[in-house]
Design a protein around this motif. Sequence first.
Motif, PDB file in Angstrom:
ATOM      1  N   ASP A  65       0.818  -1.217   0.000  1.00  9.30           N
ATOM      2  CA  ASP A  65       0.000   0.000   0.000  1.00  9.30           C
ATOM      3  C   ASP A  65       0.851   1.266   0.000  1.00  9.30           C
ATOM      4  N   GLU A  66       0.182   2.376  -0.212  1.00  6.36           N
ATOM      5  CA  GLU A  66       0.848   3.697  -0.176  1.00  6.36           C
ATOM      6  C   GLU A  66      -0.222   4.752   0.064  1.00  6.36           C
ATOM      7  N   TYR A  67       0.158   5.826   0.742  1.00  9.67           N
ATOM      8  CA  TYR A  67      -0.787   6.935   0.961  1.00  9.67           C
ATOM      9  C   TYR A  67      -1.079   7.651  -0.349  1.00  9.67           C
ATOM     10  N   VAL A  68      -2.279   8.180  -0.455  1.00 14.26           N
ATOM     11  CA  VAL A  68      -2.627   9.009  -1.612  1.00 14.26           C
ATOM     12  C   VAL A  68      -2.158  10.444  -1.343  1.00 14.26           C
ATOM     13  N   GLY A  69      -1.555  11.039  -2.363  1.00 14.74           N
ATOM     14  CA  GLY A  69      -1.176  12.448  -2.256  1.00 14.74           C
ATOM     15  C   GLY A  69       0.172  12.682  -1.605  1.00 14.74           C
ATOM     16  N   HIS A  89      19.719  -1.050   1.050  1.00 15.51           N
ATOM     17  CA  HIS A  89      20.761  -1.883   1.656  1.00 15.51           C
ATOM     18  C   HIS A  89      20.952  -3.242   0.988  1.00 15.51           C
ATOM     19  N   VAL A  90      20.164  -3.499  -0.059  1.00 13.47           N
ATOM     20  CA  VAL A  90      20.288  -4.797  -0.734  1.00 13.47           C
ATOM     21  C   VAL A  90      20.449  -4.578  -2.240  1.00 13.47           C
ATOM     22  N   ASP A  91      20.697  -5.682  -2.975  1.00 15.67           N
ATOM     23  CA  ASP A  91      21.004  -5.555  -4.397  1.00 15.67           C
ATOM     24  C   ASP A  91      19.785  -5.691  -5.308  1.00 15.67           C
ATOM     25  N   ILE A  92      18.627  -5.237  -4.823  1.00 17.70           N
ATOM     26  CA  ILE A  92      17.422  -5.309  -5.670  1.00 17.70           C
ATOM     27  C   ILE A  92      17.551  -4.296  -6.818  1.00 17.70           C
ATOM     28  N   LYS A  93      17.072  -4.694  -8.014  1.00 19.36           N
ATOM     29  CA  LYS A  93      17.138  -3.776  -9.161  1.00 19.36           C
ATOM     30  C   LYS A  93      15.974  -2.789  -9.074  1.00 19.36           C
ATOM     31  N   LYS A  94      16.269  -1.538  -9.417  1.00 15.10           N
ATOM     32  CA  LYS A  94      15.238  -0.490  -9.369  1.00 15.10           C
ATOM     33  C   LYS A  94      13.973  -0.895 -10.114  1.00 15.10           C
ATOM     34  N   GLU A  95      14.204  -1.501 -11.299  1.00 17.74           N
ATOM     35  CA  GLU A  95      13.046  -1.846 -12.141  1.00 17.74           C
ATOM     36  C   GLU A  95      12.220  -2.994 -11.556  1.00 17.74           C
ATOM     37  N   ASN A  96      12.736  -3.626 -10.525  1.00 17.13           N
ATOM     38  CA  ASN A  96      11.988  -4.720  -9.894  1.00 17.13           C
ATOM     39  C   ASN A  96      11.262  -4.296  -8.614  1.00 17.13           C
ATOM     40  N   ILE A  97      11.296  -2.985  -8.347  1.00 17.72           N
ATOM     41  CA  ILE A  97      10.583  -2.453  -7.168  1.00 17.72           C
ATOM     42  C   ILE A  97       9.277  -1.825  -7.646  1.00 17.72           C
ATOM     43  N   PHE A  98       8.187  -2.294  -7.115  1.00 24.62           N
ATOM     44  CA  PHE A  98       6.875  -1.768  -7.518  1.00 24.62           C
ATOM     45  C   PHE A  98       6.146  -1.226  -6.297  1.00 24.62           C
ATOM     46  N   MET A  99       5.700   0.023  -6.421  1.00 31.68           N
ATOM     47  CA  MET A  99       4.912   0.646  -5.351  1.00 31.68           C
ATOM     48  C   MET A  99       3.738   1.358  -6.006  1.00 31.68           C
ATOM     49  N   PRO A 100       2.562   1.321  -5.393  1.00 33.86           N
ATOM     50  CA  PRO A 100       1.482   2.121  -5.979  1.00 33.86           C
ATOM     51  C   PRO A 100       1.886   3.601  -5.905  1.00 33.86           C
ATOM     52  N   ASP A 101       1.559   4.365  -6.954  1.00 29.96           N
ATOM     53  CA  ASP A 101       1.909   5.784  -6.960  1.00 29.96           C
ATOM     54  C   ASP A 101       0.721   6.589  -6.431  1.00 29.96           C
ATOM     55  N   ASP A 106      -4.597   9.819 -12.240  1.00 29.41           N
ATOM     56  CA  ASP A 106      -5.769   8.955 -12.358  1.00 29.41           C
ATOM     57  C   ASP A 106      -5.562   7.732 -11.446  1.00 29.41           C
ATOM     58  N   ILE A 107      -6.090   7.815 -10.243  1.00 28.80           N
ATOM     59  CA  ILE A 107      -5.842   6.772  -9.235  1.00 28.80           C
ATOM     60  C   ILE A 107      -6.457   5.438  -9.664  1.00 28.80           C
ATOM     61  N   GLU A 108      -7.619   5.529 -10.290  1.00 35.51           N
ATOM     62  CA  GLU A 108      -8.280   4.288 -10.717  1.00 35.51           C
ATOM     63  C   GLU A 108      -7.415   3.532 -11.727  1.00 35.51           C
ATOM     64  N   LYS A 109      -6.830   4.291 -12.641  1.00 41.55           N
ATOM     65  CA  LYS A 109      -5.951   3.684 -13.657  1.00 41.55           C
ATOM     66  C   LYS A 109      -4.698   3.118 -12.980  1.00 41.55           C
ATOM     67  N   GLU A 110      -4.172   3.861 -12.027  1.00 43.94           N
ATOM     68  CA  GLU A 110      -2.980   3.417 -11.298  1.00 43.94           C
ATOM     69  C   GLU A 110      -3.249   2.048 -10.636  1.00 43.94           C
ATOM     70  N   CYS A 111      -4.444   1.899 -10.080  1.00 45.67           N
ATOM     71  CA  CYS A 111      -4.805   0.647  -9.407  1.00 45.67           C
ATOM     72  C   CYS A 111      -4.892  -0.507 -10.414  1.00 45.67           C
ATOM     73  N   LEU A 112      -5.513  -0.226 -11.563  1.00 47.04           N
ATOM     74  CA  LEU A 112      -5.620  -1.264 -12.599  1.00 47.04           C
ATOM     75  C   LEU A 112      -4.241  -1.649 -13.109  1.00 47.04           C
ATOM     76  N   ASP A 113      -3.379  -0.626 -13.288  1.00 52.56           N
ATOM     77  CA  ASP A 113      -2.009  -0.882 -13.766  1.00 52.56           C
ATOM     78  C   ASP A 113      -1.242  -1.739 -12.766  1.00 52.56           C
ATOM     79  N   TYR A 114      -1.466  -1.483 -11.486  1.00 55.45           N
ATOM     80  CA  TYR A 114      -0.747  -2.235 -10.441  1.00 55.45           C
ATOM     81  C   TYR A 114      -1.131  -3.715 -10.504  1.00 55.45           C
ATOM     82  N   GLU A 115      -2.411  -3.954 -10.669  1.00 54.71           N
ATOM     83  CA  GLU A 115      -2.892  -5.343 -10.808  1.00 54.71           C
ATOM     84  C   GLU A 115      -2.247  -6.014 -12.027  1.00 54.71           C
ATOM     85  N   ARG A 116      -2.181  -5.254 -13.129  1.00 55.30           N
ATOM     86  CA  ARG A 116      -1.605  -5.788 -14.358  1.00 55.30           C
ATOM     87  C   ARG A 116      -0.132  -6.132 -14.158  1.00 55.30           C
ATOM     88  N   LYS A 117       0.589  -5.256 -13.434  1.00 58.20           N
ATOM     89  CA  LYS A 117       2.024  -5.494 -13.191  1.00 58.20           C
ATOM     90  C   LYS A 117       2.220  -6.766 -12.360  1.00 58.20           C
TER      91      LYS A 117
END
Length: 262
Positions: A65-69, A89-101, A106-117
């Motif tokens: 999860d993440e706060y809105v705004g 502190h670890v060797d995770i790749k930036k492109e492999n980190i996913f957080m809701p924005d 468009d929050i609704e689109k962001e949510c759909l995109d997150y599900e798709r990812k």
Amino acid sequence: MRLIVPQISVGKYAAALFKERFNKKKNLVLALPTGETAVEMYAGFVKMHKNGDVSFKNIKSFNLDEYVGVEACHPQSYCSFMQNNLYNHVDIKKENIFMPDGTAEDIEKECLDYERKIKNAGGIDLLFGGVGQNGHLGFNEPYSALRSRTHKVFLTKNTIAANSRFFTPPQTPPDTAITMGVGTILDANEIVILASGFKKAEALRAAVEGPVCAKWVISALQIHPKAVIVADAAACSNLEPATFEYFKNLKDEYSEIEKLCL
Ligand code: GLP
């Protein structure tokens, strides 16, 4: 659903479980939480990484999860929490980190995109979470639909009050957030929920002994084939003695994991 009350701390146990799963699959897709209870688990992840026991280079991670705004770089954002406690502190790749924005236009689109990812990553192998005092998972507050997908939520007064300790007055937590839905969480192959302290005792009782109900979202774990709650004795203080004894004496793969640390 399994309850385990380890002799080691909840965070150390969770870290040991992660290492066990990592040894079997190096490219795990994780879902990860924020919150005080998770801090020790992340310290364990970082220590194991520094010792060369685990590598995050093929791991993908989705935050619950993440706060809105709240800007990602804001000190109280969940994004900052994750950077400070784990990602820096670890060797995770930036492109492999996913957080809701939470600042998406468009929050609704962001949510759909997150599900798709999540779907594109092949689904979540291992989901770690905490629990709110009111039984929320992620930010799925009481009465959330138990089949909900990633969505925007309105936080309850209790949650805002509980999380205000992370904000410096006069700042208060936002009253809305994006969270993985309960259905998204239940789709994970394995769910590990951490609970510590007396404040979580009522939620834990509802989770383990209560009926499955939207009032106590955590009770939805009862219908998951591989869900475990890792709790300390204080969090178990509202359980019936027989319930506590039953789980305490259970010998299975989860009790084996504890042995690795004793
Ligand atoms: C927040 C998060 C939850 C987390 C909870 C527990 O509300 N949105 O995902 O489970 O905190 O936090 P703590 O471990 O600090 O009690």
